[in-house]
Design a protein around this motif. Structure first.
Motif, PDB file in Angstrom:
ATOM      1  N   VAL A  54     111.661 -41.202  98.605  1.00 35.84           N
ATOM      2  CA  VAL A  54     111.193 -42.570  98.786  1.00 35.84           C
ATOM      3  C   VAL A  54     112.250 -43.309  99.605  1.00 35.84           C
ATOM      4  CG1 VAL A  54     110.567 -44.737  97.659  1.00 35.84           C
ATOM      5  CG2 VAL A  54     109.890 -42.552  96.635  1.00 35.84           C
ATOM      6  N   LEU A  55     111.846 -43.877 100.719  1.00 32.39           N
ATOM      7  CA  LEU A  55     112.763 -44.566 101.614  1.00 32.39           C
ATOM      8  C   LEU A  55     112.796 -46.060 101.279  1.00 32.39           C
ATOM      9  CD1 LEU A  55     111.596 -42.921 104.968  1.00 32.39           C
ATOM     10  CD2 LEU A  55     113.080 -41.970 103.194  1.00 32.39           C
ATOM     11  N   VAL A  56     113.780 -46.740 101.826  1.00 27.95           N
ATOM     12  CA  VAL A  56     113.863 -48.192 101.713  1.00 27.95           C
ATOM     13  C   VAL A  56     113.993 -48.746 103.120  1.00 27.95           C
ATOM     14  CG1 VAL A  56     115.044 -50.165 100.693  1.00 27.95           C
ATOM     15  CG2 VAL A  56     115.015 -47.980  99.480  1.00 27.95           C
ATOM     16  N   GLY A  57     113.070 -49.657 103.476  1.00 31.09           N
ATOM     17  CA  GLY A  57     113.109 -50.306 104.775  1.00 31.09           C
ATOM     18  C   GLY A  57     113.509 -51.761 104.630  1.00 31.09           C
ATOM     19  N   TYR A  58     114.204 -52.286 105.632  1.00 30.22           N
ATOM     20  CA  TYR A  58     114.729 -53.654 105.559  1.00 30.22           C
ATOM     21  C   TYR A  58     114.309 -54.435 106.797  1.00 30.22           C
ATOM     22  CZ  TYR A  58     117.765 -51.651 101.965  1.00 30.22           C
ATOM     23  OH  TYR A  58     118.249 -51.017 100.846  1.00 30.22           O
ATOM     24  N   GLY A  65      97.532 -61.520  97.261  1.00 33.83           N
ATOM     25  CA  GLY A  65      97.903 -61.114  95.906  1.00 33.83           C
ATOM     26  C   GLY A  65      96.971 -60.109  95.276  1.00 33.83           C
ATOM     27  N   GLU A  66      96.274 -59.295  96.069  1.00 35.32           N
ATOM     28  CA  GLU A  66      95.271 -58.380  95.538  1.00 35.32           C
ATOM     29  C   GLU A  66      95.853 -57.041  95.118  1.00 35.32           C
ATOM     30  OE1 GLU A  66      92.533 -58.109  98.713  1.00 35.32           O
ATOM     31  OE2 GLU A  66      91.786 -60.162  98.512  1.00 35.32           O
ATOM     32  N   ILE A  67      96.887 -56.576  95.828  1.00 34.83           N
ATOM     33  CA  ILE A  67      97.426 -55.243  95.584  1.00 34.83           C
ATOM     34  C   ILE A  67      98.947 -55.294  95.545  1.00 34.83           C
ATOM     35  CG2 ILE A  67      95.474 -53.968  96.577  1.00 34.83           C
ATOM     36  CD1 ILE A  67      97.038 -53.857  99.198  1.00 34.83           C
ATOM     37  N   ALA A  68      99.544 -54.280  94.912  1.00 34.03           N
ATOM     38  CA  ALA A  68     101.007 -54.183  94.866  1.00 34.03           C
ATOM     39  C   ALA A  68     101.532 -53.226  95.927  1.00 34.03           C
ATOM     40  CB  ALA A  68     101.463 -53.732  93.476  1.00 34.03           C
ATOM     41  N   VAL A  69     100.677 -52.296  96.383  1.00 30.04           N
ATOM     42  CA  VAL A  69     101.062 -51.299  97.382  1.00 30.04           C
ATOM     43  C   VAL A  69     100.110 -51.413  98.559  1.00 30.04           C
ATOM     44  CG1 VAL A  69     101.395 -48.858  97.862  1.00 30.04           C
ATOM     45  CG2 VAL A  69     101.972 -49.769  95.611  1.00 30.04           C
ATOM     46  N   SER A  70     100.654 -51.370  99.756  1.00 27.47           N
ATOM     47  CA  SER A  70      99.845 -51.499 100.963  1.00 27.47           C
ATOM     48  C   SER A  70     100.193 -50.385 101.936  1.00 27.47           C
ATOM     49  CB  SER A  70     100.083 -52.859 101.614  1.00 27.47           C
ATOM     50  OG  SER A  70      99.333 -52.982 102.814  1.00 27.47           O
ATOM     51  N   ARG A  71      99.222 -49.989 102.738  1.00 20.80           N
ATOM     52  CA  ARG A  71      99.490 -49.053 103.827  1.00 20.80           C
ATOM     53  C   ARG A  71      99.979 -49.840 105.039  1.00 20.80           C
ATOM     54  NH1 ARG A  71      94.722 -47.150 101.609  1.00 20.80           N
ATOM     55  NH2 ARG A  71      93.519 -48.371 103.108  1.00 20.80           N
ATOM     56  N   ALA A  72     100.905 -49.247 105.784  1.00 20.02           N
ATOM     57  CA  ALA A  72     101.445 -49.923 106.956  1.00 20.02           C
ATOM     58  C   ALA A  72     101.886 -48.891 107.988  1.00 20.02           C
ATOM     59  CB  ALA A  72     102.618 -50.818 106.581  1.00 20.02           C
ATOM     60  N   THR A  73     101.779 -49.271 109.252  1.00 18.67           N
ATOM     61  CA  THR A  73     102.309 -48.473 110.353  1.00 18.67           C
ATOM     62  C   THR A  73     103.527 -49.200 110.893  1.00 18.67           C
ATOM     63  OG1 THR A  73     100.066 -47.738 110.895  1.00 18.67           O
ATOM     64  CG2 THR A  73     101.768 -47.370 112.549  1.00 18.67           C
ATOM     65  N   LEU A  74     104.697 -48.557 110.821  1.00 14.66           N
ATOM     66  CA  LEU A  74     105.964 -49.212 111.134  1.00 14.66           C
ATOM     67  C   LEU A  74     106.749 -48.406 112.152  1.00 14.66           C
ATOM     68  CD1 LEU A  74     107.106 -49.885 107.437  1.00 14.66           C
ATOM     69  CD2 LEU A  74     105.750 -51.412 108.899  1.00 14.66           C
ATOM     70  N   GLU A  75     107.609 -49.112 112.863  1.00 11.57           N
ATOM     71  CA  GLU A  75     108.640 -48.465 113.654  1.00 11.57           C
ATOM     72  C   GLU A  75     109.970 -48.747 112.962  1.00 11.57           C
ATOM     73  OE1 GLU A  75     110.713 -48.455 118.107  1.00 11.57           O
ATOM     74  OE2 GLU A  75     108.842 -49.575 117.756  1.00 11.57           O
ATOM     75  N   ILE A  76     110.672 -47.691 112.576  1.00 12.50           N
ATOM     76  CA  ILE A  76     111.924 -47.846 111.839  1.00 12.50           C
ATOM     77  C   ILE A  76     113.040 -47.124 112.582  1.00 12.50           C
ATOM     78  CG2 ILE A  76     110.762 -48.084 109.620  1.00 12.50           C
ATOM     79  CD1 ILE A  76     111.380 -45.181 109.017  1.00 12.50           C
ATOM     80  N   ARG A  77     114.268 -47.561 112.325  1.00 14.41           N
ATOM     81  CA  ARG A  77     115.408 -46.924 112.984  1.00 14.41           C
ATOM     82  C   ARG A  77     116.559 -46.779 112.001  1.00 14.41           C
ATOM     83  NH1 ARG A  77     119.728 -50.028 114.944  1.00 14.41           N
ATOM     84  NH2 ARG A  77     119.558 -52.281 114.545  1.00 14.41           N
ATOM     85  N   ARG A 113     121.004 -42.028 103.695  1.00 16.23           N
ATOM     86  CA  ARG A 113     119.992 -41.181 104.331  1.00 16.23           C
ATOM     87  C   ARG A 113     118.606 -41.816 104.286  1.00 16.23           C
ATOM     88  NH1 ARG A 113     118.257 -35.649 104.753  1.00 16.23           N
ATOM     89  NH2 ARG A 113     116.207 -35.326 103.820  1.00 16.23           N
ATOM     90  N   TRP A 114     118.292 -42.530 103.222  1.00 21.64           N
ATOM     91  CA  TRP A 114     116.946 -43.055 103.012  1.00 21.64           C
ATOM     92  C   TRP A 114     116.817 -44.531 103.420  1.00 21.64           C
ATOM     93  CZ3 TRP A 114     120.290 -41.476  99.187  1.00 21.64           C
ATOM     94  CH2 TRP A 114     120.886 -42.479  98.438  1.00 21.64           C
ATOM     95  N   GLN A 115     117.841 -45.128 103.991  1.00 20.89           N
ATOM     96  CA  GLN A 115     117.810 -46.536 104.368  1.00 20.89           C
ATOM     97  C   GLN A 115     117.552 -46.681 105.870  1.00 20.89           C
ATOM     98  OE1 GLN A 115     121.730 -47.660 102.626  1.00 20.89           O
ATOM     99  NE2 GLN A 115     120.587 -49.281 101.596  1.00 20.89           N
ATOM    100  N   PHE A 116     116.584 -47.566 106.226  1.00 19.73           N
ATOM    101  CA  PHE A 116     116.230 -47.787 107.627  1.00 19.73           C
ATOM    102  C   PHE A 116     115.919 -49.263 107.852  1.00 19.73           C
ATOM    103  CE2 PHE A 116     115.164 -43.408 106.645  1.00 19.73           C
ATOM    104  CZ  PHE A 116     115.651 -42.707 107.738  1.00 19.73           C
ATOM    105  N   GLU A 117     116.085 -49.674 109.081  1.00 24.21           N
ATOM    106  CA  GLU A 117     115.692 -51.025 109.467  1.00 24.21           C
ATOM    107  C   GLU A 117     114.280 -50.991 110.036  1.00 24.21           C
ATOM    108  OE1 GLU A 117     116.950 -54.754 112.402  1.00 24.21           O
ATOM    109  OE2 GLU A 117     118.143 -52.899 112.386  1.00 24.21           O
ATOM    110  N   ILE A 118     113.443 -51.916 109.612  1.00 26.11           N
ATOM    111  CA  ILE A 118     112.087 -52.043 110.156  1.00 26.11           C
ATOM    112  C   ILE A 118     112.172 -52.934 111.389  1.00 26.11           C
ATOM    113  CG2 ILE A 118     109.735 -52.835 109.698  1.00 26.11           C
ATOM    114  CD1 ILE A 118     110.286 -52.373 106.710  1.00 26.11           C
ATOM    115  N   VAL A 119     111.996 -52.328 112.563  1.00 30.18           N
ATOM    116  CA  VAL A 119     112.138 -53.089 113.815  1.00 30.18           C
ATOM    117  C   VAL A 119     110.796 -53.568 114.346  1.00 30.18           C
ATOM    118  CG1 VAL A 119     114.301 -51.990 114.458  1.00 30.18           C
ATOM    119  CG2 VAL A 119     112.145 -50.929 115.147  1.00 30.18           C
TER     120      VAL A 119
END
Length: 334
Positions: free
Chosen positions: A269-273, A291-303, A310-316
């Motif tokens: 499980v990664l952590v994005g910031y 406020g309907e859901i706690a988990v959402s699908r997303a398409t991200l670019e991370i670096r 190892r599991w920490q990334f910035e959401i750019v």
């Protein structure tokens, strides 16, 4: 002259015992208390009082043990309650701070008629059965993949996920200002249950097709390659939820907002910031604006960031609030 007086306390000599008779001990005084019932009664009485005192001592020890254990348990419960209240307040503060930058999402009217449940299920089944590259464009949005890559993926799907066991119609999924219809495809896997999202969207002419990138969880490069440090940036399709983990270069929770990033394709499980107040932060928070859901699908670019775990990334970039991308990125729209 013979003495003929009286002799006191004298016994006859040995010679006075007749031959063959047993020795005579004479008169023997009894021991004090021998044969008296009072002696046994007194001992029993003392034993009874000793047992009573032992029972009282055991009861005293048990009572104090209960009191001490109850006090310790009460102290533990009090400490736990204080900790929960503190965490709850921290969560409220973070949620209030993050919600301040989120903008409301305005939904547009549907342009094309949505397929029925039967039509959606039939389209997905037909798309997954494709083996001819020339038929791909009629049923599938290939995205950045070639038609040969699409067919090859569908051919090896059974080996990767198992046999298809069921289809679950998810109805309309209005995300990213797009008309979407969802069908969850379930697989009978040997190790653990697996599933994929078959998301349908209309083209410019209103013809509904399955989005291949969303179904394959297409990444560029693959998320596993990013974790192995074979790449510094990647486009990923992940499940995301709010998080409170701040560490390393992302240790300041006033400057960063944290999110869990999970994918069925990797075990970690990664952590994005996101930088607090940025367009990416507002785009991420907009996913939970209703406020309907706690988990959402997303398409991200991370670096990857120097000094991060190892599991920490910035959401750019926040490219889409689901796994289907529109003409504009989601963070650009907000």
């Amino acid at each position: 002259m013979k003495f003929r007086g009286v002799r006191l306390g004298m016994q006859a000599g040995v010679n006075s015992r007749k031959p063959g008779s047993a020795p005579d001990l004479g008169r023997v005084a009894k021991m004090p208390g021998y044969g008296r019932r009072g002696v046994l009664h007194t001992r029993r009485h003392r034993d009874s009082r000793r047992d009573q005192r032992q029972q009282e001592r055991r009861g005293f020890i048990i009572k104090w043990s209960i009191l001490i254990g109850g006090g310790a348990l009460a102290a533990l419960m009090l400490a736990l309650a204080c900790w929960l209240i503190l965490r709850f307040r921290q969560n409220e503060e973070v949620a209030e701070r993050d919600a301040g930058g989120a903008e409301p999402v305005v939904r547009v009217a549907s342009k094309f008629k949505s397929p029925s449940q039967e039509e959606a299920l039939a389209l997905v089944k037909k798309a997954l059965a494709l083996r001819n590259p020339s038929e791909v464009d009629a049923l599938i949005h290939p995205g950045e993949a070639t038609v040969l890559e699409v067919v090859d993926f569908l051919k090896t799907l059974r080996l990767k996920d198992g046999e298809i066991s069921d289809y679950l119609w998810m109805s309309s999924l209005y995300k990213n200002d797009l008309q979407l219809e969802g069908v969850q495809v379930m697989f009978a896997s040997m190790d653990k249950p697996k599933s994929r999202m078959a998301i349908l969207t209309p083209d410019a002419n209103g013809i509904w097709k399955m989005d291949f990138a969303a179904f394959a969880r297409w990444g560029k490069p693959a998320l596993a390659d990013l974790l192995e440090k074979k790449a510094s940036t990647a486009i990923v399709r992940v499940y995301t939820a709010k998080d409170l983990y701040f560490n390393g270069p992302f240790s300041d929770d006033r400057k960063w907002a944290a999110y869990k990033l999970a994918s069925p394709d990797v075990d970690e499980v990664l952590v994005g910031y996101c930088k607090a107040g940025s367009a990416q932060h507002r785009a991420m928070e907009a996913m939970w604006s209703h406020g309907e859901i706690a988990v959402s699908r997303a398409t991200l670019e991370i670096r990857r960031v120097e000094g991060a775990d190892r599991w920490q990334f910035e959401i750019v970039r926040v490219l889409a609030e689901d796994w289907v991308m529109g003409e504009k990125s989601w963070d650009e729209k907000l």
